[in-house]
Design a protein around this motif. Structure first.
Motif, PDB file in Angstrom:
ATOM      1  N   GLN A 225       0.831  -1.196   0.000  1.00 20.52           N
ATOM      2  CA  GLN A 225       0.000   0.000   0.000  1.00 20.52           C
ATOM      3  C   GLN A 225       0.870   1.252   0.000  1.00 20.52           C
ATOM      4  OE1 GLN A 225      -3.810   0.507   2.243  1.00 20.52           O
ATOM      5  NE2 GLN A 225      -2.603   1.944   3.475  1.00 20.52           N
ATOM      6  N   VAL A 226       1.911   1.275   0.815  1.00 25.17           N
ATOM      7  CA  VAL A 226       2.781   2.456   0.887  1.00 25.17           C
ATOM      8  C   VAL A 226       3.453   2.704  -0.458  1.00 25.17           C
ATOM      9  CG1 VAL A 226       4.906   3.382   1.915  1.00 25.17           C
ATOM     10  CG2 VAL A 226       3.123   2.383   3.378  1.00 25.17           C
ATOM     11  N   ASP A 227       3.965   1.648  -1.078  1.00 29.33           N
ATOM     12  CA  ASP A 227       4.602   1.812  -2.393  1.00 29.33           C
ATOM     13  C   ASP A 227       3.609   2.328  -3.424  1.00 29.33           C
ATOM     14  OD1 ASP A 227       7.033   0.923  -1.391  1.00 29.33           O
ATOM     15  OD2 ASP A 227       6.752  -1.139  -2.105  1.00 29.33           O
TER      16      ASP A 227
ATOM     17  N   ALA B  19      -4.153  -1.554  -2.089  1.00 31.50           N
ATOM     18  CA  ALA B  19      -4.778  -0.947  -0.911  1.00 31.50           C
ATOM     19  C   ALA B  19      -5.081  -2.004   0.142  1.00 31.50           C
ATOM     20  CB  ALA B  19      -6.043  -0.206  -1.303  1.00 31.50           C
ATOM     21  N   GLU B  20      -4.703  -1.683   1.359  1.00 28.66           N
ATOM     22  CA  GLU B  20      -4.962  -2.574   2.491  1.00 28.66           C
ATOM     23  C   GLU B  20      -6.049  -2.019   3.407  1.00 28.66           C
ATOM     24  OE1 GLU B  20      -1.050  -2.695   4.152  1.00 28.66           O
ATOM     25  OE2 GLU B  20      -0.215  -3.683   2.379  1.00 28.66           O
ATOM     26  N   GLN B  21      -6.391  -0.756   3.216  1.00 25.61           N
ATOM     27  CA  GLN B  21      -7.411  -0.107   4.040  1.00 25.61           C
ATOM     28  C   GLN B  21      -8.567   0.332   3.147  1.00 25.61           C
ATOM     29  OE1 GLN B  21      -4.743   2.963   5.303  1.00 25.61           O
ATOM     30  NE2 GLN B  21      -4.549   2.091   7.368  1.00 25.61           N
ATOM     31  N   ASP B  22      -9.762   0.251   3.681  1.00 27.86           N
ATOM     32  CA  ASP B  22     -10.942   0.650   2.912  1.00 27.86           C
ATOM     33  C   ASP B  22     -10.863   2.102   2.457  1.00 27.86           C
ATOM     34  OD1 ASP B  22     -12.004  -1.888   3.189  1.00 27.86           O
ATOM     35  OD2 ASP B  22     -13.329  -1.345   4.854  1.00 27.86           O
TER      36      ASP B  22
ATOM     37  N   ARG C 283      -8.535   2.284  -0.501  1.00 23.83           N
ATOM     38  CA  ARG C 283      -9.164   1.656  -1.668  1.00 23.83           C
ATOM     39  C   ARG C 283     -10.255   2.559  -2.251  1.00 23.83           C
ATOM     40  NH1 ARG C 283      -9.780  -2.897   0.289  1.00 23.83           N
ATOM     41  NH2 ARG C 283      -7.937  -3.806  -0.645  1.00 23.83           N
ATOM     42  N   ALA C 284     -11.070   3.165  -1.389  1.00 23.08           N
ATOM     43  CA  ALA C 284     -12.131   4.060  -1.861  1.00 23.08           C
ATOM     44  C   ALA C 284     -11.538   5.273  -2.576  1.00 23.08           C
ATOM     45  CB  ALA C 284     -13.001   4.504  -0.685  1.00 23.08           C
ATOM     46  N   LEU C 285     -10.466   5.829  -2.041  1.00 29.44           N
ATOM     47  CA  LEU C 285      -9.815   6.958  -2.697  1.00 29.44           C
ATOM     48  C   LEU C 285      -9.286   6.539  -4.061  1.00 29.44           C
ATOM     49  CD1 LEU C 285      -7.553   9.644  -1.318  1.00 29.44           C
ATOM     50  CD2 LEU C 285      -6.593   8.151  -3.044  1.00 29.44           C
ATOM     51  N   ALA C 286      -8.684   5.376  -4.147  1.00 26.46           N
ATOM     52  CA  ALA C 286      -8.120   4.888  -5.412  1.00 26.46           C
ATOM     53  C   ALA C 286      -9.214   4.618  -6.439  1.00 26.46           C
ATOM     54  CB  ALA C 286      -7.297   3.627  -5.165  1.00 26.46           C
ATOM     55  N   ILE C 287     -10.309   4.024  -6.009  1.00 24.70           N
ATOM     56  CA  ILE C 287     -11.417   3.746  -6.928  1.00 24.70           C
ATOM     57  C   ILE C 287     -12.003   5.059  -7.451  1.00 24.70           C
ATOM     58  CG2 ILE C 287     -13.782   2.860  -7.073  1.00 24.70           C
ATOM     59  CD1 ILE C 287     -12.816   0.605  -5.122  1.00 24.70           C
TER      60      ILE C 287
END
Length: 136
Positions: free
Chosen positions: A3-5, A102-105, A108-112
């Motif tokens: 996730q950090v990378d 993404a490991e956190q919701d 993941r929501a920000l990325a989507i």
């Protein structure tokens, strides 16, 4: 990719996008200039969100480069629009990687949302729809 990378890669992509959209905006006028200006602000807000997520995770956000090599010469409104379209295509791939890493919701929501935004922006700048933006 962790996730950090993936967050760092997305932040680096936003830094490059800000540079490229800024250059492109210099060759645009009227409605296209205003659209590029709005897009610049959108990328600035996204950059700040990514940096805040990294800082909250105890990581040092990657810094912007002083300048970026552009993949094409920006000399006309058409080449400026082409650059913006290319930037958004490249960002879609970066955000697709962030969705996967993404490991956190929240991340993941920000990325989507960013992936949806880059896909929409591509359409607004003359791109054609693809089934899975960022994975082509």
């Amino acid at each position: 990719m962790s996730q950090v990378d993936a967050l760092q890669a997305a932040l680096a992509g936003e830094h490059a996008a800000l540079y490229g959209v800024g250059v492109a905006g210099g060759k645009l006028n009227g409605a296209k200039f205003r659209a590029a200006d709005d897009l610049y602000e959108q990328h600035r807000r996204q950059r700040d969100k990514l940096a805040a997520l990294l800082t909250a995770a105890g990581e040092k956000p990657v810094a912007a480069e002083p300048a970026y090599d552009l993949p094409l010469a920006v000399t006309t409104p058409q080449t400026a629009s082409s650059l913006i379209l290319l930037i958004e295509r490249r960002l879609a791939a970066v955000y697709a990687d962030l969705v996967e890493g993404a490991e956190q919701d929240q991340v993941r929501a920000l990325a989507i949302q960013a992936l949806i935004t880059t896909a929409t922006t591509q359409l607004n700048w003359g791109g054609t729809p693809v089934a899975f933006p960022g994975t082509v």
